[in-house]
Structures are given as C-alpha cells and as structure tokens.
Design a protein around this motif. Structure first.
Motif, PDB file in Angstrom:
ATOM      1  N   LYS A  66     -26.580 -31.859 -51.657  1.00 21.13           N
ATOM      2  CA  LYS A  66     -27.356 -31.211 -50.601  1.00 21.13           C
ATOM      3  C   LYS A  66     -26.414 -30.740 -49.505  1.00 21.13           C
ATOM      4  CE  LYS A  66     -31.576 -30.898 -48.624  1.00 21.13           C
ATOM      5  NZ  LYS A  66     -32.478 -29.907 -49.034  1.00 21.13           N
ATOM      6  N   PRO A  67     -25.932 -29.468 -49.560  1.00 23.84           N
ATOM      7  CA  PRO A  67     -25.081 -28.978 -48.479  1.00 23.84           C
ATOM      8  C   PRO A  67     -25.910 -28.678 -47.240  1.00 23.84           C
ATOM      9  CG  PRO A  67     -25.375 -27.273 -50.143  1.00 23.84           C
ATOM     10  CD  PRO A  67     -26.076 -28.505 -50.631  1.00 23.84           C
ATOM     11  N   ALA A  68     -25.228 -28.454 -46.111  1.00 24.22           N
ATOM     12  CA  ALA A  68     -25.920 -28.151 -44.862  1.00 24.22           C
ATOM     13  C   ALA A  68     -26.680 -26.846 -45.002  1.00 24.22           C
ATOM     14  CB  ALA A  68     -24.895 -28.031 -43.731  1.00 24.22           C
ATOM     15  N   GLY A  69     -27.778 -26.708 -44.266  1.00 23.65           N
ATOM     16  CA  GLY A  69     -28.560 -25.490 -44.288  1.00 23.65           C
ATOM     17  C   GLY A  69     -29.799 -25.581 -45.144  1.00 23.65           C
ATOM     18  N   GLY A  70     -30.096 -26.726 -45.729  1.00 24.94           N
ATOM     19  CA  GLY A  70     -31.313 -26.894 -46.501  1.00 24.94           C
ATOM     20  C   GLY A  70     -31.206 -26.470 -47.950  1.00 24.94           C
ATOM     21  N   SER A  71     -30.076 -26.004 -48.393  1.00 23.22           N
ATOM     22  CA  SER A  71     -29.902 -25.604 -49.782  1.00 23.22           C
ATOM     23  C   SER A  71     -29.417 -26.792 -50.602  1.00 23.22           C
ATOM     24  CB  SER A  71     -28.897 -24.462 -49.893  1.00 23.22           C
ATOM     25  OG  SER A  71     -29.403 -23.307 -49.290  1.00 23.22           O
ATOM     26  N   THR A  72     -29.691 -26.726 -51.893  1.00 20.16           N
ATOM     27  CA  THR A  72     -29.238 -27.744 -52.829  1.00 20.16           C
ATOM     28  C   THR A  72     -28.331 -27.070 -53.839  1.00 20.16           C
ATOM     29  OG1 THR A  72     -31.312 -28.949 -52.593  1.00 20.16           O
ATOM     30  CG2 THR A  72     -29.992 -29.454 -54.529  1.00 20.16           C
ATOM     31  N   THR A  73     -27.282 -27.763 -54.250  1.00 17.78           N
ATOM     32  CA  THR A  73     -26.375 -27.233 -55.265  1.00 17.78           C
ATOM     33  C   THR A  73     -26.518 -28.065 -56.529  1.00 17.78           C
ATOM     34  OG1 THR A  73     -24.824 -26.504 -53.574  1.00 17.78           O
ATOM     35  CG2 THR A  73     -23.957 -26.743 -55.802  1.00 17.78           C
TER      36      THR A  73
END
Length: 136
Positions: A66-73
């Motif tokens: 879970k990187p910053a900004g609400g996105s998931t990788t």
C-alpha cells in the motif's frame, strides 16, 4: 365547458397527491418521500482482502503493498479469466488496463485500487481498477 372540468380534475389530482405526502413534509419540495435510506451492513463472514480495511481479518495476499496516496501495488503472474479479455492477479480482476498491457502468464506489477462494488461481465475476482502496469 371542457376547461372548468379539466381544471377540476387537475385540482382533485393535486389534492390527492398532496394528501399522500409524508407527515410534516413540504409538498412543494421534490424528492421528499419520508422514506428511510437503505444501507447495508458489511457481512462479517465475507473477507475482502482489502489492505485499506482495518476490519478485514484476512492478511494481504503475497504481492500486495500500500504506497502513499491510497493506491495499492500488486505483483504476480497474470491469469486468464473464464470470460474473454478478463485477467486476474491474486484473485483481483484487473480492470481498465491499456489493451495489450496484460497477457496470461506475464509477470507484472500493477498499481491501482480495489473497487468491490464495480459491476463487470467477467463474473470472477474482486474488481481492481488499474492505474499503471509494468513488467515485474
């Protein structure tokens, strides 16, 4: 003679509709029905595997972060779905990726967000809206 009869019918219809309004409701305001909005409580037996959900007891799948900004990788190997042009990665249905960016068997890293309420024709996986794709 028809005009008074038409006016009378319109007045009776307006009176009938006004009488149907909820008690205390302003009959002039549209959309006031007196109905209570329906909400649904989450099913505690269902698991979403959503890392942003603190109530989800399921740990994130192997390649999720879970990187910053609400996105998931997510990183892993793409699998073909049962429907044409449907691709899955760790149980997530990859939606919105550029055409040709995903192939069954390719190892990729995708960034995006889970959207479980999205309706698709793929009939499997939790919809995951793809923001970017790159080879892993």
């Amino acid at each position: 003679m028809k005009t008074p009869r038409t006016v009378l019918v319109a007045l009776v219809a307006a009176a009938a509709l006004t009488a149907c309004a909820a008690p205390g409701a302003d009959p002039a305001s549209p959309g006031t029905t007196g109905a209570t909005p329906m909400t649904s409580a989450p099913d505690p037996s269902a698991t979403s595997n959503d890392p942003s959900n603190p109530l989800d007891p399921t740990p994130p799948r192997g390649g999720a972060s879970k990187p910053a900004g609400g996105s998931t990788t997510l990183t892993g190997t793409v699998q073909a779905g049962v429907e044409p042009n449907c691709f899955l990665l760790d149980g997530n249905l990859l939606v919105g990726a550029p055409r040709g960016a995903l192939k069954a068997g390719a190892r990729v890293t995708v960034t995006g967000h889970s959207q479980p309420d999205l309706v698709t024709t793929c009939q499997q996986g939790t919809p995951f809206v793809v923001e970017s794709v790159r080879p892993a």
